[in-house]
Design an enzyme around this catalytic site. Structure first.
Site, PDB file in Angstrom:
ATOM      1  N   CYS A   2       0.822  -1.203   0.000  1.00 57.18           N
ATOM      2  CA  CYS A   2       0.000   0.000   0.000  1.00 57.18           C
ATOM      3  C   CYS A   2       0.862   1.261   0.000  1.00 57.18           C
ATOM      4  O   CYS A   2       2.061   1.215   0.253  1.00 57.18           O
ATOM      5  CB  CYS A   2      -0.916  -0.003   1.217  1.00 57.18           C
ATOM      6  SG  CYS A   2      -1.900  -1.507   1.359  1.00 57.18           S
ATOM      7  N   ARG A  27       2.175   1.990  -7.301  1.00 60.28           N
ATOM      8  CA  ARG A  27       2.364   0.891  -6.365  1.00 60.28           C
ATOM      9  C   ARG A  27       1.169  -0.055  -6.365  1.00 60.28           C
ATOM     10  O   ARG A  27       1.221  -1.135  -5.799  1.00 60.28           O
ATOM     11  CB  ARG A  27       2.575   1.433  -4.947  1.00 60.28           C
ATOM     12  CG  ARG A  27       3.834   2.245  -4.795  1.00 60.28           C
ATOM     13  CD  ARG A  27       3.952   2.787  -3.396  1.00 60.28           C
ATOM     14  NE  ARG A  27       4.078   1.723  -2.422  1.00 60.28           N
ATOM     15  CZ  ARG A  27       5.218   1.122  -2.121  1.00 60.28           C
ATOM     16  NH1 ARG A  27       6.325   1.476  -2.730  1.00 60.28           N
ATOM     17  NH2 ARG A  27       5.259   0.164  -1.219  1.00 60.28           N
ATOM     18  N   TRP A  89      -3.881  -1.835  -1.418  1.00 57.87           N
ATOM     19  CA  TRP A  89      -3.859  -3.073  -2.195  1.00 57.87           C
ATOM     20  C   TRP A  89      -4.320  -4.143  -1.223  1.00 57.87           C
ATOM     21  O   TRP A  89      -3.632  -4.476  -0.286  1.00 57.87           O
ATOM     22  CB  TRP A  89      -2.452  -3.364  -2.718  1.00 57.87           C
ATOM     23  CG  TRP A  89      -2.358  -4.581  -3.582  1.00 57.87           C
ATOM     24  CD1 TRP A  89      -2.281  -5.880  -3.188  1.00 57.87           C
ATOM     25  CD2 TRP A  89      -2.305  -4.610  -5.011  1.00 57.87           C
ATOM     26  NE1 TRP A  89      -2.191  -6.709  -4.273  1.00 57.87           N
ATOM     27  CE2 TRP A  89      -2.202  -5.964  -5.403  1.00 57.87           C
ATOM     28  CE3 TRP A  89      -2.339  -3.620  -5.990  1.00 57.87           C
ATOM     29  CZ2 TRP A  89      -2.125  -6.357  -6.742  1.00 57.87           C
ATOM     30  CZ3 TRP A  89      -2.261  -4.021  -7.317  1.00 57.87           C
ATOM     31  CH2 TRP A  89      -2.155  -5.365  -7.688  1.00 57.87           C
ATOM     32  N   ASN A 115       0.402   0.089   6.244  1.00 60.43           N
ATOM     33  CA  ASN A 115       0.931  -0.780   5.203  1.00 60.43           C
ATOM     34  C   ASN A 115       1.471  -2.024   5.894  1.00 60.43           C
ATOM     35  O   ASN A 115       2.230  -1.916   6.849  1.00 60.43           O
ATOM     36  CB  ASN A 115       2.055  -0.067   4.443  1.00 60.43           C
ATOM     37  CG  ASN A 115       2.607  -0.900   3.300  1.00 60.43           C
ATOM     38  OD1 ASN A 115       2.061  -1.924   2.936  1.00 60.43           O
ATOM     39  ND2 ASN A 115       3.731  -0.459   2.737  1.00 60.43           N
ATOM     40  N   GLY A 116       1.057  -3.216   5.436  1.00 61.05           N
ATOM     41  CA  GLY A 116       1.607  -4.433   6.018  1.00 61.05           C
ATOM     42  C   GLY A 116       0.556  -5.307   6.667  1.00 61.05           C
ATOM     43  O   GLY A 116      -0.642  -5.200   6.392  1.00 61.05           O
ATOM     44  N   GLU A 500      12.240 -21.608 -15.005  1.00 59.33           N
ATOM     45  CA  GLU A 500      11.962 -20.193 -14.752  1.00 59.33           C
ATOM     46  C   GLU A 500      13.192 -19.334 -15.032  1.00 59.33           C
ATOM     47  O   GLU A 500      13.079 -18.243 -15.604  1.00 59.33           O
ATOM     48  CB  GLU A 500      11.476 -20.003 -13.317  1.00 59.33           C
ATOM     49  CG  GLU A 500      11.232 -18.563 -12.911  1.00 59.33           C
ATOM     50  CD  GLU A 500      10.187 -17.844 -13.750  1.00 59.33           C
ATOM     51  OE1 GLU A 500      10.131 -16.593 -13.669  1.00 59.33           O
ATOM     52  OE2 GLU A 500       9.424 -18.503 -14.495  1.00 59.33           O
ATOM     53  N   LYS A 504      13.343 -16.278 -17.880  1.00 60.52           N
ATOM     54  CA  LYS A 504      13.734 -14.887 -17.606  1.00 60.52           C
ATOM     55  C   LYS A 504      14.792 -14.428 -18.600  1.00 60.52           C
ATOM     56  O   LYS A 504      14.734 -13.311 -19.106  1.00 60.52           O
ATOM     57  CB  LYS A 504      14.257 -14.763 -16.165  1.00 60.52           C
ATOM     58  CG  LYS A 504      13.202 -14.831 -15.091  1.00 60.52           C
ATOM     59  CD  LYS A 504      12.396 -13.570 -14.973  1.00 60.52           C
ATOM     60  CE  LYS A 504      10.973 -13.639 -15.354  1.00 60.52           C
ATOM     61  NZ  LYS A 504      10.156 -14.747 -15.439  1.00 60.52           N
ATOM     62  N   GLU A 507      13.215 -13.893 -22.052  1.00 57.31           N
ATOM     63  CA  GLU A 507      12.280 -12.774 -22.101  1.00 57.31           C
ATOM     64  C   GLU A 507      12.974 -11.429 -22.253  1.00 57.31           C
ATOM     65  O   GLU A 507      12.513 -10.571 -23.004  1.00 57.31           O
ATOM     66  CB  GLU A 507      11.430 -12.736 -20.824  1.00 57.31           C
ATOM     67  CG  GLU A 507      10.357 -13.793 -20.747  1.00 57.31           C
ATOM     68  CD  GLU A 507       9.588 -13.691 -19.442  1.00 57.31           C
ATOM     69  OE1 GLU A 507       8.345 -13.753 -19.484  1.00 57.31           O
ATOM     70  OE2 GLU A 507      10.215 -13.545 -18.379  1.00 57.31           O
ATOM     71  N   HIS A 523      19.550 -37.157 -23.994  1.00 57.99           N
ATOM     72  CA  HIS A 523      18.579 -37.516 -25.013  1.00 57.99           C
ATOM     73  C   HIS A 523      18.426 -36.406 -26.053  1.00 57.99           C
ATOM     74  O   HIS A 523      17.337 -36.192 -26.593  1.00 57.99           O
ATOM     75  CB  HIS A 523      17.230 -37.837 -24.361  1.00 57.99           C
ATOM     76  CG  HIS A 523      17.261 -39.025 -23.479  1.00 57.99           C
ATOM     77  ND1 HIS A 523      17.043 -40.312 -23.928  1.00 57.99           N
ATOM     78  CD2 HIS A 523      17.539 -39.149 -22.160  1.00 57.99           C
ATOM     79  CE1 HIS A 523      17.149 -41.161 -22.936  1.00 57.99           C
ATOM     80  NE2 HIS A 523      17.458 -40.473 -21.838  1.00 57.99           N
ATOM     81  N   LYS A 622       2.224  -7.709 -20.273  1.00 61.21           N
ATOM     82  CA  LYS A 622       2.162  -8.132 -18.877  1.00 61.21           C
ATOM     83  C   LYS A 622       1.056  -9.144 -18.656  1.00 61.21           C
ATOM     84  O   LYS A 622       1.221 -10.100 -17.906  1.00 61.21           O
ATOM     85  CB  LYS A 622       1.952  -6.909 -17.972  1.00 61.21           C
ATOM     86  CG  LYS A 622       2.007  -7.231 -16.485  1.00 61.21           C
ATOM     87  CD  LYS A 622       3.382  -7.695 -16.058  1.00 61.21           C
ATOM     88  CE  LYS A 622       3.470  -8.000 -14.588  1.00 61.21           C
ATOM     89  NZ  LYS A 622       4.731  -8.660 -14.226  1.00 61.21           N
TER      90      LYS A 622
END
Length: 627
Positions: A2, A27, A89, A115-116, A500, A504, A507, A523, A622
């Protein structure tokens, strides 16, 4: 994740707060609000949606108050010059006006923005309600306003002393700013592992979660360190320990432009978001691991009898979310002993799949709007399965199409390449796997307690890792940035990490990169290796590490260059790699989350060395909202 802004001074505060919140909109938000103080009264305006909704609500309130310049203060003799604001958020509670900040006590004399996460809010809420506090929201944050109010009355004391007393009782990670109607020129803030910073002016001061909130007015800042209390008045700022001891803090001048400020001083959003991962994982796990011997996921609103009786689980996702699901598959099968199938959503939905009523389908989508994953989730429900959505966005389509929702709480991610949303998805899957194990009696209580404790250490491990490795990885990346092909290898849960890491690099650097299970190397992919090939091997501690070492030896025998991701303290692995990058030691299953982070940084520095725009890589969006 937040946004907070507060102001004390001589200027009308309303527009300062609104403009500050607009600078924090990047944010992420689902609601917003402000509280301002004039003539001993606090007036608050809150609205669901973006800042234009809040501005509209403020304008409507002002018009209803006879055109006064202070929000809703029809009797005010001067504009309000003290106030706090917040963009939310959602973590606890639905997205509605009652759950928006600021929150207030029963008498409406203390307002807070937070926040938190407050981990022990349920126990505090029960105690305070028993003493007469009336709660008006579903959030954990509201308990702070009531707790401060309680200490103000019980101790007949100042706002700062009440905040100190409240701080001593709170558990979790958070930052908050409090405002009291009885101290009109004072804001008191507190920080516990969440960002908060002071902006210094001449006869006026700001406090905010990030510098952009006040950068248009001052470039002089003071950092609020972890476990500190700050008292902000027009004439100055006082820093205190929780025990009340004064702290000296120098004023620093920042020379950022607005774009740099939005990135928190980092050169790109992606690098900023990589460095936000400790906080993001902490948000994801905090209140769900309050019990030492188990996990609480009641907020998912999924019938837990299904979790006890489920015959089989199917995980559906795409891209990075697929890799997070793959780690979740290993964790669920290892800990809960439930068979798990894994499929790419866009493939599964066209297979005329077989679904049963005792099957749980988990759809993982960062945005909650990924077209193929949504379509697959709908098909699963149509055929009788219960569906759990794992997503980052409250109110997204996935949350409306599912029987239950497990939020990842990563906050807004601006860079196209997913980093902090990925680690939060993995953390959420770990929690789900442990809850399944607990409900099904598949794990001894001592082992549950051990793993919960290890999960709670993940944010610390991430922060330590980032602090220690960034420069080391930059040097390694620059050494190999000219290579035109990379191979990534991993076994067991390390395969998901390799997939992953390779994604990255593809991308954001546009380098041809393959990722394989180590046992598959002979193989076919081994034919691609020569002296110019960097091979990134995930070789953290796991039951099949000896098999991974054999693969590394085979790679080196072909002249390729091995870069190994290893476990801290494992010196033996150095004999099998030209370069090693160690992650903190923890449970071997949990190391998968940590092992991804060096690979994020490696891809980042390779791409930057090649002069590429990592935040907006070519051809990528995105959110993939069309098939």
């Amino acid at each position: 994740m937040c946004g907070i802004v507060g102001y004390v001074g001589q200027r009308p505060v309303q527009e300062l707060l609104l403009a500050g919140l607009e600078k924090l909109e990047y944010r992420g938000y689902d609601s917003a609000g402000i509280s301002v103080l004039a003539d001993g009264e606090i007036e608050s305006v809150r609205a669901v949606g973006n800042l234009s909704k809040l501005r509209g609500a403020v304008s409507a309130r002002d018009a209803g108050g006879g055109g006064t310049t202070a929000v809703g203060t029809a009797t005010a003799t001067r504009p309000a010059t003290t106030g706090i604001g917040h963009t939310r958020w959602a973590t606890h509670g639905r997205v509605n006006e009652s759950n928006a900040h600021p929150h207030f006590d029963t008498s409406d004399r203390v307002h807070v923005v937070v926040n938190g996460i407050v981990e022990n809010y349920l126990a505090l809420k029960e105690r305070l309600a028993g003493m007469g506090a009336r709660f008006t929201s579903e959030t954990d944050a509201e308990v702070i306003a009531h707790l401060i109010s309680h200490h103000l009355a019980a101790r007949n004391t100042s706002l700062v002393d009440a905040v100190r007393a409240a701080y001593a009782e709170l558990r979790g990670h958070y930052a908050f700013v409090a405002l009291s109607a009885d101290e009109p020129d004072t804001l008191v803030g507190a920080r516990k592992e969440c960002p908060l910073i002071v902006g210094r002016g001449d006869g006026e001061q700001f406090v905010a979660s990030a510098i952009p909130a006040f950068l248009a007015h001052t470039r002089d800042v003071q950092l609020i360190e972890d476990e500190e209390i700050v008292v902000v008045t027009p004439g100055g700022v006082e820093f205190l320990t929780p025990g009340g001891e004064p702290i000296e803090r120098e004023v620093k001048r920042v020379d950022w432009d607005e774009a740099t400020a939005e990135k928190g001083g980092y050169e790109t959003f992606m690098l900023k978001e990589i460095h936000e991962q400790a906080d993001a994982v902490a948000e994801t796990i905090a209140d769900r691991t309050v019990r030492a011997d188990g996990v609480d996921l009641a907020e998912a609103e999924l019938d837990e009898s299904l979790l006890q009786d489920v015959d089989r689980i199917l995980i559906l996702a795409a891209g990075t979310s697929f890799h997070a699901g793959l780690i979740g598959r290993y964790a669920i099968e290892e800990w809960a002993r439930v068979p798990v199938d894994m499929d790419i959503a866009s493939e599964w939905r066209y297979r005329n799949p077989i679904v049963s009523e005792r099957q749980l389908v988990i759809g993982i989508t960062q945005s909650g709007e990924t077209a193929d994953t949504l379509a697959a989730m709908r098909l699963a429900r149509e055929r009788g399965a219960k569906v759990l959505a794992v997503t980052n966005v409250v109110g997204s389509q996935a949350t409306r199409d599912a029987d239950g929702v497990l939020y990842t709480r990563a906050g807004l991610e601006v860079s196209v390449a997913a980093t902090k949303t990925f680690v939060c998805q993995v953390a959420a899957m770990y929690l789900l796997a442990l809850r399944l194990a607990e409900l099904r009696g598949a794990m001894e209580r001592d082992r549950l307690t051990e793993l919960v404790a290890e999960i709670k250490q993940l944010p610390h491990h991430i922060a330590t890792l980032l602090e220690r490795l960034d420069e080391t990885i930059r040097v390694a990346a620059e050494r190999h940035a000219g290579s035109e092909f990379y191979l990534y290898l991993g076994r067991h849960v390390g395969r998901a990490v390799a997939l992953e890491g390779a994604l990255k690099l593809k991308e954001i650097s546009y380098i041809a990169t393959d990722a394989y299970a180590g046992g598959e190397m002979k193989h076919g992919p081994i034919a691609l290796l020569d002296e110019s090939t960097p091979v990134v091997c995930v070789a953290t501690e796991m039951p099949v590490l000896d098999k991974m070492v054999s693969n590394m030896q085979e790679v080196r025998a072909r002249g390729a260059h091995v870069i190994a991701i290893t476990t801290e303290g494992d010196e033996a692995i150095r004999a099998h790699a030209e370069e090693t990058i160690a992650v903190p030691r923890t449970d071997w299953m949990l190391q998968a989350l940590l092992a991804v982070i060096p690979l994020q940084l490696f891809a980042y520095h390779v791409a930057r060395h090649r002069g590429l725009n990592v935040d907006q890589p070519r051809n990528l969006a995105k959110t993939v909202t069309v098939e």
